[in-house]
Design a protein around this motif. Structure first.
Motif, PDB file in Angstrom:
ATOM      1  N   ILE A  14       0.847  -1.190   0.000  1.00  0.00           N
ATOM      2  CA  ILE A  14       0.000   0.000   0.000  1.00  0.00           C
ATOM      3  C   ILE A  14       0.885   1.244   0.000  1.00  0.00           C
ATOM      4  O   ILE A  14       1.854   1.330   0.736  1.00  0.00           O
ATOM      5  N   VAL A  15       0.529   2.220  -0.848  1.00  0.00           N
ATOM      6  CA  VAL A  15       1.277   3.471  -0.961  1.00  0.00           C
ATOM      7  C   VAL A  15       0.346   4.614  -0.579  1.00  0.00           C
ATOM      8  O   VAL A  15      -0.792   4.678  -1.050  1.00  0.00           O
ATOM      9  N   LEU A  16       0.824   5.522   0.287  1.00  0.00           N
ATOM     10  CA  LEU A  16       0.055   6.706   0.656  1.00  0.00           C
ATOM     11  C   LEU A  16       0.575   7.894  -0.135  1.00  0.00           C
ATOM     12  O   LEU A  16       1.771   8.156  -0.186  1.00  0.00           O
ATOM     13  N   ASN A  17      -0.341   8.618  -0.776  1.00  0.00           N
ATOM     14  CA  ASN A  17       0.006   9.804  -1.541  1.00  0.00           C
ATOM     15  C   ASN A  17      -0.595  11.021  -0.852  1.00  0.00           C
ATOM     16  O   ASN A  17      -1.807  11.067  -0.630  1.00  0.00           O
ATOM     17  N   VAL A  18       0.246  12.003  -0.478  1.00  0.00           N
ATOM     18  CA  VAL A  18      -0.232  13.256   0.103  1.00  0.00           C
ATOM     19  C   VAL A  18       0.531  14.423  -0.503  1.00  0.00           C
ATOM     20  O   VAL A  18       1.655  14.266  -0.975  1.00  0.00           O
ATOM     21  N   ASP A  19      -0.078  15.595  -0.489  1.00  0.00           N
ATOM     22  CA  ASP A  19       0.610  16.807  -0.918  1.00  0.00           C
ATOM     23  C   ASP A  19       1.657  17.172   0.116  1.00  0.00           C
ATOM     24  O   ASP A  19       1.570  16.758   1.275  1.00  0.00           O
ATOM     25  N   CYS A  20       2.620  17.985  -0.282  1.00  0.00           N
ATOM     26  CA  CYS A  20       3.708  18.345   0.631  1.00  0.00           C
ATOM     27  C   CYS A  20       3.220  19.176   1.814  1.00  0.00           C
ATOM     28  O   CYS A  20       3.884  19.228   2.844  1.00  0.00           O
ATOM     29  N   ASP A  21       2.069  19.807   1.698  1.00  0.00           N
ATOM     30  CA  ASP A  21       1.557  20.621   2.804  1.00  0.00           C
ATOM     31  C   ASP A  21       0.440  19.923   3.576  1.00  0.00           C
ATOM     32  O   ASP A  21      -0.277  20.550   4.337  1.00  0.00           O
ATOM     33  N   MET A  22       0.311  18.638   3.410  1.00  0.00           N
ATOM     34  CA  MET A  22      -0.747  17.893   4.101  1.00  0.00           C
ATOM     35  C   MET A  22      -0.177  17.018   5.197  1.00  0.00           C
ATOM     36  O   MET A  22       0.988  16.637   5.163  1.00  0.00           O
ATOM     37  N   ALA A  33      -8.184   2.650   6.444  1.00  0.00           N
ATOM     38  CA  ALA A  33      -8.011   2.376   5.015  1.00  0.00           C
ATOM     39  C   ALA A  33      -7.713   0.902   4.769  1.00  0.00           C
ATOM     40  O   ALA A  33      -8.256   0.293   3.831  1.00  0.00           O
ATOM     41  N   LEU A  34      -6.867   0.314   5.597  1.00  0.00           N
ATOM     42  CA  LEU A  34      -6.524  -1.097   5.419  1.00  0.00           C
ATOM     43  C   LEU A  34      -7.731  -2.014   5.605  1.00  0.00           C
ATOM     44  O   LEU A  34      -7.801  -3.075   4.977  1.00  0.00           O
ATOM     45  N   CYS A  35      -8.691  -1.599   6.407  1.00  0.00           N
ATOM     46  CA  CYS A  35      -9.909  -2.407   6.575  1.00  0.00           C
ATOM     47  C   CYS A  35     -10.631  -2.580   5.245  1.00  0.00           C
ATOM     48  O   CYS A  35     -11.167  -3.651   4.961  1.00  0.00           O
ATOM     49  N   PHE A  36     -10.636  -1.560   4.406  1.00  0.00           N
ATOM     50  CA  PHE A  36     -11.268  -1.680   3.086  1.00  0.00           C
ATOM     51  C   PHE A  36     -10.489  -2.643   2.205  1.00  0.00           C
ATOM     52  O   PHE A  36     -11.062  -3.490   1.523  1.00  0.00           O
ATOM     53  N   VAL A  41     -14.655 -10.023   1.090  1.00  0.00           N
ATOM     54  CA  VAL A  41     -15.544 -10.143  -0.066  1.00  0.00           C
ATOM     55  C   VAL A  41     -15.141  -9.213  -1.206  1.00  0.00           C
ATOM     56  O   VAL A  41     -14.978  -9.641  -2.340  1.00  0.00           O
ATOM     57  N   LYS A  42     -14.972  -7.927  -0.939  1.00  0.00           N
ATOM     58  CA  LYS A  42     -14.721  -6.934  -1.989  1.00  0.00           C
ATOM     59  C   LYS A  42     -13.323  -6.333  -1.967  1.00  0.00           C
ATOM     60  O   LYS A  42     -12.991  -5.523  -2.828  1.00  0.00           O
ATOM     61  N   GLY A  43     -12.486  -6.700  -1.006  1.00  0.00           N
ATOM     62  CA  GLY A  43     -11.170  -6.091  -0.870  1.00  0.00           C
ATOM     63  C   GLY A  43     -10.302  -6.188  -2.101  1.00  0.00           C
ATOM     64  O   GLY A  43      -9.587  -5.250  -2.441  1.00  0.00           O
ATOM     65  N   ILE A  88      -8.637  12.681  -6.497  1.00  0.00           N
ATOM     66  CA  ILE A  88      -8.397  14.123  -6.494  1.00  0.00           C
ATOM     67  C   ILE A  88      -6.932  14.504  -6.323  1.00  0.00           C
ATOM     68  O   ILE A  88      -6.601  15.663  -6.272  1.00  0.00           O
ATOM     69  N   GLY A  89      -6.051  13.526  -6.175  1.00  0.00           N
ATOM     70  CA  GLY A  89      -4.633  13.819  -6.180  1.00  0.00           C
ATOM     71  C   GLY A  89      -3.914  13.821  -4.851  1.00  0.00           C
ATOM     72  O   GLY A  89      -2.706  14.001  -4.817  1.00  0.00           O
ATOM     73  N   THR A  90      -4.605  13.639  -3.752  1.00  0.00           N
ATOM     74  CA  THR A  90      -3.934  13.645  -2.463  1.00  0.00           C
ATOM     75  C   THR A  90      -4.783  12.940  -1.409  1.00  0.00           C
ATOM     76  O   THR A  90      -5.970  12.730  -1.602  1.00  0.00           O
ATOM     77  N   GLY A  91      -4.139  12.567  -0.309  1.00  0.00           N
ATOM     78  CA  GLY A  91      -4.860  11.931   0.786  1.00  0.00           C
ATOM     79  C   GLY A  91      -5.424  10.583   0.399  1.00  0.00           C
ATOM     80  O   GLY A  91      -6.558  10.262   0.721  1.00  0.00           O
ATOM     81  N   CYS A  92      -4.630   9.793  -0.280  1.00  0.00           N
ATOM     82  CA  CYS A  92      -5.149   8.562  -0.852  1.00  0.00           C
ATOM     83  C   CYS A  92      -4.177   7.395  -0.649  1.00  0.00           C
ATOM     84  O   CYS A  92      -2.981   7.545  -0.884  1.00  0.00           O
ATOM     85  N   PHE A  93      -4.726   6.261  -0.236  1.00  0.00           N
ATOM     86  CA  PHE A  93      -3.970   5.030  -0.132  1.00  0.00           C
ATOM     87  C   PHE A  93      -4.207   4.224  -1.409  1.00  0.00           C
ATOM     88  O   PHE A  93      -5.363   4.006  -1.792  1.00  0.00           O
ATOM     89  N   HIS A  94      -3.132   3.812  -2.093  1.00  0.00           N
ATOM     90  CA  HIS A  94      -3.244   3.045  -3.343  1.00  0.00           C
ATOM     91  C   HIS A  94      -2.655   1.655  -3.175  1.00  0.00           C
ATOM     92  O   HIS A  94      -1.653   1.494  -2.467  1.00  0.00           O
ATOM     93  N   ARG A  95      -3.218   0.706  -3.866  1.00  0.00           N
ATOM     94  CA  ARG A  95      -2.539  -0.591  -4.001  1.00  0.00           C
ATOM     95  C   ARG A  95      -1.393  -0.386  -4.994  1.00  0.00           C
ATOM     96  O   ARG A  95      -1.587   0.165  -6.074  1.00  0.00           O
TER      97      ARG A  95
END
Length: 100
Positions: A14-22, A33-36, A41-43, A88-95
């Motif tokens: 898992i990779v977390l993406n945030v803006d430099c000012d966040m 986030a990891l719970c999702f 079933v849908k993970g 939207i470009g920030t505050g996001c956990f990606h596989r």
């Protein structure tokens, strides 16, 4: 999207993406986030989990639209007909495997 050097020296799933000012003021956001991603079933169908942005120091009437209310209260909700919101470009956990 650019993947920085840190993604090359890390092998995390898992990779977390945030803006430099966040920053996250919720120490449980990673667990949430990891719970999702770990849902039995849908993970496996989830590519990213995005956290909401909250803005501080916005004027009472939000004269300059800094809180992005139209995006968060109208546009995000309207996109669900296509299977979910956009990134939207920030505050996001990606596989990681969905980025490459």
């Amino acid at each position: 999207m650019q993947i920085r050097v840190s993604s090359m020296i890390s092998n995390g799933e898992i990779v977390l993406n945030v803006d430099c000012d966040m920053y996250s003021n919720n120490s449980q956001s990673l667990r949430d986030a990891l719970c999702f991603f770990m849902d039995e079933v849908k993970g496996c169908e989830i590519a990213f989990v995005q956290t909401p942005q909250c803005f501080e120091n916005v004027t009472k009437n939000d004269l300059y639209g800094g809180a992005l209310r139209v995006i968060y209260e109208v546009e995000f909700l309207g996109l669900d007909g296509h299977g979910g919101p956009f990134y939207i470009g920030t505050g996001c956990f990606h596989r990681r495997d969905t980025l490459c």
